[in-house]
Design a protein around this motif. Sequence first.
Motif, mmCIF file in Angstrom:
data_model
loop_
_atom_site.group_PDB
_atom_site.id
_atom_site.type_symbol
_atom_site.label_atom_id
_atom_site.label_comp_id
_atom_site.label_asym_id
_atom_site.label_seq_id
_atom_site.Cartn_x
_atom_site.Cartn_y
_atom_site.Cartn_z
ATOM 1 N N PHE A 47 0.830 -1.216 0.000
ATOM 2 C CA PHE A 47 0.000 0.000 0.000
ATOM 3 C C PHE A 47 0.860 1.260 0.000
ATOM 4 O O PHE A 47 0.605 2.198 -0.765
ATOM 5 C CB PHE A 47 -0.928 -0.023 1.215
ATOM 6 C CG PHE A 47 -1.528 1.307 1.554
ATOM 7 C CD1 PHE A 47 -2.651 1.779 0.893
ATOM 8 C CD2 PHE A 47 -0.962 2.101 2.551
ATOM 9 C CE1 PHE A 47 -3.202 3.017 1.206
ATOM 10 C CE2 PHE A 47 -1.517 3.340 2.869
ATOM 11 C CZ PHE A 47 -2.630 3.795 2.191
ATOM 12 N N TYR A 48 1.885 1.282 0.860
ATOM 13 C CA TYR A 48 2.650 2.511 1.071
ATOM 14 C C TYR A 48 3.377 2.944 -0.204
ATOM 15 O O TYR A 48 3.270 4.105 -0.633
ATOM 16 C CB TYR A 48 3.657 2.307 2.212
ATOM 17 C CG TYR A 48 3.040 1.702 3.447
ATOM 18 C CD1 TYR A 48 2.184 2.445 4.241
ATOM 19 C CD2 TYR A 48 3.294 0.372 3.799
ATOM 20 C CE1 TYR A 48 1.595 1.891 5.378
ATOM 21 C CE2 TYR A 48 2.720 -0.187 4.936
ATOM 22 C CZ TYR A 48 1.864 0.568 5.712
ATOM 23 O OH TYR A 48 1.276 0.017 6.816
ATOM 24 N N SER A 49 4.090 2.028 -0.820
ATOM 25 C CA SER A 49 4.830 2.368 -2.037
ATOM 26 C C SER A 49 3.882 2.731 -3.177
ATOM 27 O O SER A 49 4.176 3.626 -3.978
ATOM 28 C CB SER A 49 5.711 1.187 -2.464
ATOM 29 O OG SER A 49 6.641 0.875 -1.474
ATOM 30 N N ARG A 50 2.765 2.049 -3.222
ATOM 31 C CA ARG A 50 1.808 2.296 -4.304
ATOM 32 C C ARG A 50 1.232 3.707 -4.214
ATOM 33 O O ARG A 50 1.097 4.407 -5.232
ATOM 34 C CB ARG A 50 0.695 1.255 -4.233
ATOM 35 C CG ARG A 50 -0.240 1.242 -5.431
ATOM 36 C CD ARG A 50 -1.192 0.072 -5.316
ATOM 37 N NE ARG A 50 -2.104 -0.002 -6.452
ATOM 38 C CZ ARG A 50 -3.057 -0.924 -6.567
ATOM 39 N NH1 ARG A 50 -3.208 -1.853 -5.627
ATOM 40 N NH2 ARG A 50 -3.856 -0.933 -7.622
ATOM 41 N N VAL A 51 0.920 4.150 -3.024
ATOM 42 C CA VAL A 51 0.355 5.491 -2.855
ATOM 43 C C VAL A 51 1.407 6.566 -3.110
ATOM 44 O O VAL A 51 1.125 7.592 -3.750
ATOM 45 C CB VAL A 51 -0.263 5.646 -1.450
ATOM 46 C CG1 VAL A 51 -0.653 7.094 -1.185
ATOM 47 C CG2 VAL A 51 -1.481 4.738 -1.305
ATOM 48 N N VAL A 52 2.621 6.349 -2.622
ATOM 49 C CA VAL A 52 3.687 7.321 -2.878
ATOM 50 C C VAL A 52 3.959 7.434 -4.377
ATOM 51 O O VAL A 52 4.158 8.527 -4.907
ATOM 52 C CB VAL A 52 4.966 6.919 -2.122
ATOM 53 C CG1 VAL A 52 6.157 7.766 -2.581
ATOM 54 C CG2 VAL A 52 4.764 7.069 -0.622
ATOM 55 N N ARG A 53 3.918 6.300 -5.066
ATOM 56 C CA ARG A 53 4.232 6.265 -6.496
ATOM 57 C C ARG A 53 3.097 6.789 -7.363
ATOM 58 O O ARG A 53 3.319 7.461 -8.369
ATOM 59 C CB ARG A 53 4.579 4.826 -6.891
ATOM 60 C CG ARG A 53 5.104 4.656 -8.304
ATOM 61 C CD ARG A 53 5.574 3.240 -8.565
ATOM 62 N NE ARG A 53 4.488 2.271 -8.458
ATOM 63 C CZ ARG A 53 4.350 1.400 -7.470
ATOM 64 N NH1 ARG A 53 5.224 1.383 -6.464
ATOM 65 N NH2 ARG A 53 3.344 0.537 -7.457
ATOM 66 N N GLN A 54 1.845 6.495 -6.983
ATOM 67 C CA GLN A 54 0.701 6.783 -7.858
ATOM 68 C C GLN A 54 -0.270 7.821 -7.311
ATOM 69 O O GLN A 54 -1.228 8.163 -7.995
ATOM 70 C CB GLN A 54 -0.071 5.492 -8.134
ATOM 71 C CG GLN A 54 0.739 4.446 -8.875
ATOM 72 C CD GLN A 54 -0.070 3.190 -9.132
ATOM 73 O OE1 GLN A 54 -0.859 2.763 -8.295
ATOM 74 N NE2 GLN A 54 0.112 2.604 -10.301
ATOM 75 N N GLY A 55 -0.079 8.334 -6.119
ATOM 76 C CA GLY A 55 -0.940 9.376 -5.582
ATOM 77 C C GLY A 55 -2.382 8.930 -5.411
ATOM 78 O O GLY A 55 -2.666 7.814 -4.966
ATOM 79 N N SER A 56 -3.308 9.799 -5.792
ATOM 80 C CA SER A 56 -4.735 9.535 -5.620
ATOM 81 C C SER A 56 -5.178 8.280 -6.363
ATOM 82 O O SER A 56 -6.022 7.522 -5.863
ATOM 83 C CB SER A 56 -5.552 10.734 -6.114
ATOM 84 O OG SER A 56 -6.925 10.431 -6.154
ATOM 85 N N LEU A 57 -4.627 8.052 -7.540
ATOM 86 C CA LEU A 57 -5.006 6.862 -8.292
ATOM 87 C C LEU A 57 -4.615 5.604 -7.531
ATOM 88 O O LEU A 57 -5.398 4.654 -7.431
ATOM 89 C CB LEU A 57 -4.341 6.881 -9.672
ATOM 90 C CG LEU A 57 -4.679 5.711 -10.596
ATOM 91 C CD1 LEU A 57 -6.175 5.665 -10.888
ATOM 92 C CD2 LEU A 57 -3.878 5.812 -11.898
ATOM 93 N N GLY A 58 -3.407 5.588 -6.981
ATOM 94 C CA GLY A 58 -2.974 4.446 -6.201
ATOM 95 C C GLY A 58 -3.778 4.260 -4.942
ATOM 96 O O GLY A 58 -4.056 3.129 -4.518
ATOM 97 N N LEU A 59 -4.176 5.366 -4.306
ATOM 98 C CA LEU A 59 -4.999 5.283 -3.097
ATOM 99 C C LEU A 59 -6.351 4.653 -3.417
ATOM 100 O O LEU A 59 -6.807 3.728 -2.726
ATOM 101 C CB LEU A 59 -5.198 6.686 -2.511
ATOM 102 C CG LEU A 59 -5.997 6.762 -1.204
ATOM 103 C CD1 LEU A 59 -5.230 6.109 -0.062
ATOM 104 C CD2 LEU A 59 -6.317 8.229 -0.870
ATOM 105 N N GLY A 60 -7.003 5.128 -4.464
ATOM 106 C CA GLY A 60 -8.319 4.599 -4.818
ATOM 107 C C GLY A 60 -8.262 3.180 -5.338
ATOM 108 O O GLY A 60 -9.079 2.328 -4.950
#
Length: 381
Positions: A47-60
């Motif tokens: 989760f952590y790397s994905r959100v840092v890398r992709q921002g809002s798209l990664g969060l959703g």
Amino acid sequence: MTSNTADKSTPQTHSRARRLIEKWLAPTGVALNGTQPWDLQIHHSGFYSRVVRQGSLGLGESYMDGWWSCARIDQFIERVLLANLGERAHTRREKLLYHLQTSLTNLQSRTRAFIVGEQHYDFGNDLFEAMLDETMCYSCGYWKGADTLHEAQVAKLDLAARKLQLRPGMRVLDIGCGWGSFAEHAARHYGVHVTGITISREQAELARTRCEGLDVDILLEDYRDLEGSFDRIVSIGMFEHVGQKNYQTYFDTVERLLAPDGLFVLHTIGSNNSEIGADPFINRYIFPNGVLPSVAQIAMPTENAMVMEDWQNFGADYDRTLMAWLKNIESAWPSLPYDERTQRMFRYYLASCAGAFRARDLQLWQVVFSRRRSGRYDAPR
């Protein structure tokens, strides 16, 4: 739930990304794996790397994949936005690509105008019938004096009708008529003839059924192709799909179609600034090619053409509307033929938007225009 996204990050990368996210969240009061309803419960180390890398798209997307959960996503998003972390939604790469795309391409051209209808509004009438109230209004309700979603939606429709000063026999154009909610209300209660246009085949079909027996025509048509003259024009929840390259064309079309003594009511979500952008998650999964206008972007194309008679903001009412839709869809989901990932997509979309309106990051405007009509205009409330 099994993720459909491979995660190749190392434990060290996850650890660094987690520390960065904790630093971002520090001013918000949101904790990772905390006990408050707005805290995030993390179920996947990627989760952590994905959100840092992709921002809002990664969060959703990671929420859709079941990588995290939150009892109150709306409260989480509200806290993030009130702490001015909204810019974290956009990665540098995403901003660059979006800037190039919007600069070089008209994302809302005639040939592309039907994309949002096919992807979102044609998703399935059964889903929207479960989510919305009996009016089938898919826009902000007006909660002044209302206790239920249905009361708020009827109040919104009637507020627009009263601002238009409808009288029996008038010809009314509804640009972006949806499932025919305003057309039905205006024809039934004010005795007017309504021409409604939509870019969604599913919407057009249901709107025709709902307006059967009333003086209503529902057309599957782009607003730029319309001809004729109308005493009144209304557009509720459609301007968000017009796009900045087409604002002048849109208002020129309204002016061309509006009778000399006519009135036009524009009901739209609004942005606090004129920067051209879109939330990456909403743009990909909910409203492709949508753009929210600013006050300036609405005002500029109407200069020397129409008079702005009234401007009302009831954006705070969208929070309550979205939460009512979320409650409806959650209750109905067991009877709907859609998978869990789709449910999580709609839950994230509705709750996060509610948080954005609650934080006043987004607005909802009803604006009344005239064509230099004489006399005083008093807007109802």
